[in-house]
Design a protein around this motif. Structure first.
Motif, PDB file in Angstrom:
ATOM      1  N   GLU A 112       0.608  -1.156  -0.208  1.00 16.92           N
ATOM      2  CA  GLU A 112      -0.189  -0.119   0.065  1.00 16.92           C
ATOM      3  C   GLU A 112       1.005   1.272   0.001  1.00 16.92           C
ATOM      4  OE1 GLU A 112      -3.289   2.190   2.745  1.00 16.92           O
ATOM      5  OE2 GLU A 112      -2.568   0.381   3.411  1.00 16.92           O
ATOM      6  N   TRP A 113       2.009   1.153   0.720  1.00 16.95           N
ATOM      7  CA  TRP A 113       2.863   2.256   0.866  1.00 16.95           C
ATOM      8  C   TRP A 113       4.390   1.823   0.562  1.00 16.95           C
ATOM      9  CZ3 TRP A 113       2.508   7.356   3.081  1.00 16.95           C
ATOM     10  CH2 TRP A 113       1.266   7.675   3.633  1.00 16.95           C
ATOM     11  N   ILE A 114       5.164   2.675  -0.322  1.00 13.32           N
ATOM     12  CA  ILE A 114       6.636   2.375  -0.447  1.00 13.32           C
ATOM     13  C   ILE A 114       7.360   3.028   0.618  1.00 13.32           C
ATOM     14  CG2 ILE A 114       8.465   2.492  -2.025  1.00 13.32           C
ATOM     15  CD1 ILE A 114       5.783   0.474  -2.931  1.00 13.32           C
ATOM     16  N   THR A 115       7.887   2.330   1.454  1.00 12.09           N
ATOM     17  CA  THR A 115       8.662   2.885   2.515  1.00 12.09           C
ATOM     18  C   THR A 115      10.062   2.123   2.642  1.00 12.09           C
ATOM     19  OG1 THR A 115       8.411   3.728   4.864  1.00 12.09           O
ATOM     20  CG2 THR A 115       7.420   1.516   4.331  1.00 12.09           C
ATOM     21  N   GLY A 116      10.957   2.738   3.642  1.00 13.51           N
ATOM     22  CA  GLY A 116      12.274   2.041   3.885  1.00 13.51           C
ATOM     23  C   GLY A 116      12.991   3.528   4.237  1.00 13.51           C
ATOM     24  N   GLY A 117      14.138   3.741   3.540  1.00 16.75           N
ATOM     25  CA  GLY A 117      14.663   5.004   3.821  1.00 16.75           C
ATOM     26  C   GLY A 117      16.379   4.920   4.188  1.00 16.75           C
ATOM     27  N   GLY A 118      17.093   5.991   4.386  1.00 15.51           N
ATOM     28  CA  GLY A 118      18.325   5.894   4.702  1.00 15.51           C
ATOM     29  C   GLY A 118      19.105   6.697   3.770  1.00 15.51           C
ATOM     30  N   TRP A 119      18.327   7.598   3.114  1.00 10.55           N
ATOM     31  CA  TRP A 119      19.122   8.438   1.819  1.00 10.55           C
ATOM     32  C   TRP A 119      19.736   9.656   2.741  1.00 10.55           C
ATOM     33  CZ3 TRP A 119      17.409  13.447   2.103  1.00 10.55           C
ATOM     34  CH2 TRP A 119      16.110  13.656   2.563  1.00 10.55           C
ATOM     35  N   SER A 120      20.753  10.073   2.070  1.00  8.70           N
ATOM     36  CA  SER A 120      21.801  11.160   2.638  1.00  8.70           C
ATOM     37  C   SER A 120      21.413  12.353   2.108  1.00  8.70           C
ATOM     38  CB  SER A 120      23.151  10.887   2.416  1.00  8.70           C
ATOM     39  OG  SER A 120      23.516   9.735   2.909  1.00  8.70           O
ATOM     40  N   LEU A 121      21.138  13.533   3.142  1.00  8.20           N
ATOM     41  CA  LEU A 121      21.106  14.918   2.637  1.00  8.20           C
ATOM     42  C   LEU A 121      22.005  15.360   1.660  1.00  8.20           C
ATOM     43  CD1 LEU A 121      20.389  16.319   6.391  1.00  8.20           C
ATOM     44  CD2 LEU A 121      18.606  15.694   4.511  1.00  8.20           C
ATOM     45  N   GLU A 122      23.108  14.944   1.799  1.00 13.23           N
ATOM     46  CA  GLU A 122      24.263  15.595   0.854  1.00 13.23           C
ATOM     47  C   GLU A 122      24.082  15.330  -0.580  1.00 13.23           C
ATOM     48  OE1 GLU A 122      27.910  12.356   1.182  1.00 13.23           O
ATOM     49  OE2 GLU A 122      26.906  12.732   3.011  1.00 13.23           O
ATOM     50  N   ALA A 123      23.034  14.250  -0.847  1.00 15.68           N
ATOM     51  CA  ALA A 123      22.841  14.027  -2.157  1.00 15.68           C
ATOM     52  C   ALA A 123      22.081  14.999  -3.153  1.00 15.68           C
ATOM     53  CB  ALA A 123      22.074  12.467  -2.362  1.00 15.68           C
ATOM     54  N   PHE A 124      21.360  15.729  -2.269  1.00 14.77           N
ATOM     55  CA  PHE A 124      20.559  16.793  -3.056  1.00 14.77           C
ATOM     56  C   PHE A 124      20.735  18.396  -2.553  1.00 14.77           C
ATOM     57  CE2 PHE A 124      18.181  12.936  -2.107  1.00 14.77           C
ATOM     58  CZ  PHE A 124      17.751  12.490  -3.463  1.00 14.77           C
ATOM     59  N   PRO A 125      20.550  19.279  -3.426  1.00 20.07           N
ATOM     60  CA  PRO A 125      20.868  20.672  -3.152  1.00 20.07           C
ATOM     61  C   PRO A 125      20.228  21.059  -2.045  1.00 20.07           C
ATOM     62  CG  PRO A 125      20.387  20.211  -5.736  1.00 20.07           C
ATOM     63  CD  PRO A 125      19.950  18.958  -5.026  1.00 20.07           C
ATOM     64  N   GLY A 126      21.001  21.638  -1.112  1.00 21.94           N
ATOM     65  CA  GLY A 126      20.214  22.027   0.127  1.00 21.94           C
ATOM     66  C   GLY A 126      19.754  21.019   1.022  1.00 21.94           C
ATOM     67  N   GLY A 127      20.021  19.581   0.793  1.00 19.41           N
ATOM     68  CA  GLY A 127      19.534  18.546   1.477  1.00 19.41           C
ATOM     69  C   GLY A 127      18.010  18.412   1.369  1.00 19.41           C
ATOM     70  N   SER A 128      17.327  18.759   0.184  1.00 21.42           N
ATOM     71  CA  SER A 128      16.077  18.734   0.032  1.00 21.42           C
ATOM     72  C   SER A 128      15.377  18.175  -1.246  1.00 21.42           C
ATOM     73  CB  SER A 128      15.397  20.216   0.416  1.00 21.42           C
ATOM     74  OG  SER A 128      14.114  20.188   0.262  1.00 21.42           O
ATOM     75  N   PRO A 129      15.231  16.884  -1.293  1.00 19.38           N
ATOM     76  CA  PRO A 129      14.902  16.209  -2.498  1.00 19.38           C
ATOM     77  C   PRO A 129      13.209  16.771  -2.796  1.00 19.38           C
ATOM     78  CG  PRO A 129      14.837  14.607  -0.784  1.00 19.38           C
ATOM     79  CD  PRO A 129      15.498  15.828  -0.297  1.00 19.38           C
ATOM     80  N   THR A 130      12.668  16.222  -3.918  1.00 21.24           N
ATOM     81  CA  THR A 130      11.332  16.573  -4.373  1.00 21.24           C
ATOM     82  C   THR A 130      10.397  15.786  -4.554  1.00 21.24           C
ATOM     83  OG1 THR A 130      11.731  16.797  -6.725  1.00 21.24           O
ATOM     84  CG2 THR A 130      12.389  18.508  -5.232  1.00 21.24           C
ATOM     85  N   ALA A 131       8.978  15.985  -4.168  1.00 22.85           N
ATOM     86  CA  ALA A 131       7.993  15.006  -4.662  1.00 22.85           C
ATOM     87  C   ALA A 131       8.012  14.742  -6.188  1.00 22.85           C
ATOM     88  CB  ALA A 131       6.809  15.495  -4.178  1.00 22.85           C
ATOM     89  N   ALA A 132       8.466  15.754  -6.902  1.00 21.38           N
ATOM     90  CA  ALA A 132       8.273  15.420  -8.411  1.00 21.38           C
ATOM     91  C   ALA A 132       9.138  14.322  -8.786  1.00 21.38           C
ATOM     92  CB  ALA A 132       8.744  16.833  -8.939  1.00 21.38           C
ATOM     93  N   ALA A 133      10.381  14.142  -8.048  1.00 18.06           N
ATOM     94  CA  ALA A 133      11.153  13.063  -8.617  1.00 18.06           C
ATOM     95  C   ALA A 133      10.486  11.559  -8.286  1.00 18.06           C
ATOM     96  CB  ALA A 133      12.458  13.435  -7.848  1.00 18.06           C
TER      97      ALA A 133
END
Length: 555
Positions: A112-133
């Motif tokens: 029902e949900w896709i969950t998990g995690g562990g990604w690093s802030l440094e991978a994205f500008p300002g540490g902020s990925p987007t819903a669009a991706a």
């Protein structure tokens, strides 16, 4: 031979290699005998007198024997659950994240949900990925992915819709919804805002929770960890209360580690929860598990500017901002709560990362000492990223232990891109002051904060000694090298120091006659090699009460 305990043959003798005892009275030996789960003798060839027909003899063949490591700040059930979900923790490549997320979604069409995690802030500008991706690869189901430190979460548009989050949704008092110029949520939630979506994620079943805990226990044993302090026992944000899993493991005889549980302090409530914590302590303190600690998270993290600072963060241009971070518990109330908990015999385990949070936590310990006198509560402060120099001697003066996450004290992208520019030169030089704390007389303990970072104590010790990560590119400078620890001190923090914090120092933390045979065999003696090779050391065997709980394939 050091004071042999009782007589008769030993059950187990480990011999033929250096033994680093972490015992000031006798720091090195070459043989150890175990009888009835306890250390019966420590010495040299004379220990062989205890070898009988039924004795198991382990030839160390020059490899080092240590006391079992103890992790003073870890989240095993959450880590174990993440390993079985969409696991993102071992890369910083945003394209790889998206590939794994899509593959997981494709492999689990009924989730029902896709969950998990562990990604690093440094991978994205300002540490902020987007819903669009995320929308581009999983448009039909909600996605909820906490980051590596669990102080934020990346979500897609379907998750935002499920939670009813839009431009009109106010930020919670203890968090922030990242937004675009029009005020619309962008897909990144910080601190307390994580719960706005996380509360909707289906809770793992009891069997899934137990499986996660046991998976984590196996990983920790493989790194030589024989005891730990679970830093959140309770429901928090997207983290499921691990207490039922510990209870199930105890009931089934599956918990092989010694565990202290830090009961979660609900920062949305006050002193009225203290009787509930007392009841939980009574209910959950069974066998190898004791719920004798209360965890208070006083601030957030530096990378998203929620760590509580004495003066404001800097902006991108180096100017002072209007943000000094968040104190989750009002300091005056914190002093009252800690005083009340201390009076009831609770240890308090503080999350204190910024210099203001550290000071507020120390002020609370001081208030408790003043009101209650000195009690054997052994309060400790974890993380200690930014510590004002004036506060270093207060740890020793107040009997507050410094709970170090050693692996973080190095130059890496989160430090160099998301932290140092916003702290400035003076505060940047106050980070992870391990050497300063030691010189000021503080008791040092150590923990990994896994799954935030690796659970491997030897990688952590490598950074404590070198102030450079094991995988740093050639030419990477040491981070504040004056704060280095020697290897013996780092090992002592991860053994005797954490045993002290866990009130286990009467039976563990050193290889001493009469103590429990919680032992670790390494594949080499890292004290004999160059400091830059410490992280290459591996654990071959781990014992708890003299019983083998881990053996590497080549042990």
């Amino acid at each position: 031979m050091s004071h042999p305990q009782a007589t008769g043959p030993a059950d187990l003798v480990l011999t033929g290699g250096p033994v680093h005892t972490v015992d000031p009275a006798r720091s090195r030996a070459t043989a150890v005998a175990v009888r009835g789960g306890r250390i019966a003798a420590v010495g040299h060839d004379e220990v062989h007198e205890l070898i009988g027909p039924g004795t198991e003899v382990v030839d160390l063949a020059g490899k080092l024997l240590l006391p079992g490591f103890q992790d003073a700040h870890v989240h095993p059930q959450g880590a174990g659950l993440e390993l079985g979900l969409c696991h993102l923790a071992d890369t910083v490549d945003p394209d790889e994240y998206l590939r794994r997320i899509k593959a997981y979604a494709d492999e689990h069409p009924d989730a029902e949900w896709i969950t998990g995690g562990g990604w690093s802030l440094e991978a994205f500008p300002g540490g902020s990925p987007t819903a669009a991706a995320l929308d581009a690869i999983v448009p039909d189901r909600p996605v909820f992915l906490p980051n590596r430190d669990h102080h934020g979460a990346w979500v897609n548009s379907r998750a935002l819709e499920r939670a009813g989050l839009d431009a009109r949704t106010p930020d919670p008092a203890d968090g922030r919804i990242e937004r675009d110029a029009g005020g619309n949520p962008t897909g990144m939630l910080q601190e307390g805002a994580v719960h706005l979506v996380g509360r909707l994620v289906p809770v793992p079943t009891p069997e899934e929770q137990l499986a996660g805990l046991l998976r984590a226990q196996a990983v920790l044993h493989s790194h030589g960890v024989t005891a730990w302090q679970d830093a959140i026992v309770g429901a928090f944000a997207n983290m499921t209360d691990p207490a039922p899993a510990y209870r199930a493991a105890l009931d089934r005889g599956l918990l092989t580690a010694r565990v202290v549980g830090a009961l979660w302090w609900d920062r949305g409530r006050g002193a009225e929860q203290i009787p509930e914590l007392e009841a939980r302590r009574e209910e959950l303190s069974l066998g190898r598990f004791r719920a004798t600690t209360v965890k208070i998270m006083q601030d957030g993290i530096a990378e998203n500017h929620t760590a509580a600072l004495l003066t404001p963060y800097l902006t991108g241009c180096g100017c002072a901002s209007d943000n000094s971070g968040i104190s989750f518990v009002e300091p005056g109330e914190l002093r009252k709560y800690v005083t009340a908990l201390d009076a009831l015999g609770f240890q308090v385990h503080f999350h204190a990362l910024g210099d203001r949070a550290v000071r507020e936590a120390l002020d609370a310990v001081e208030a408790a000492r003043t009101a209650n006198g000195w009690r054997d509560t052994r309060h400790h402060l974890a993380h200690l990223q930014v510590v004002h120099p004036h506060d270093l001697p207060r740890f020793s003066a107040l009997g507050a232990s410094a709970n170090l996450q050693m692996l973080w004290a190095a130059h890496e992208p989160q430090m160099d891109e998301l932290t140092l520019p916003f702290l400035g030169a003076e505060r940047g030089a106050w980070q992870y002051p391990f050497g300063g704390l030691l010189r000021a007389g503080a008791t040092l303990a150590a923990g990994s904060d896994w799954p935030v970072s690796s659970p491997d104590p030897l990688q952590a010790a490598h950074v404590a000694v070198n102030r450079i990560t094991p995988d740093a590119p050639d030419g990477t400078p040491a981070f504040l090298p004056e704060q280095r620890l020697d290897l013996g001190t780092a090992v002592a923090a991860y053994t005797a120091g954490s045993a002290h914090v866990n009130h286990l120092d009467d039976i563990t933390g050193s290889i001493t006659v009469g103590k429990a045979a919680d032992l670790v065999v390494l594949d080499r003696d890292p004290f004999a090699g160059p400091p830059e090779e410490i992280a290459a050391t591996r654990v071959l065997q781990t014992f708890v009460d003299g019983r083998r709980v881990h053996a590497a394939a080549d042990a």
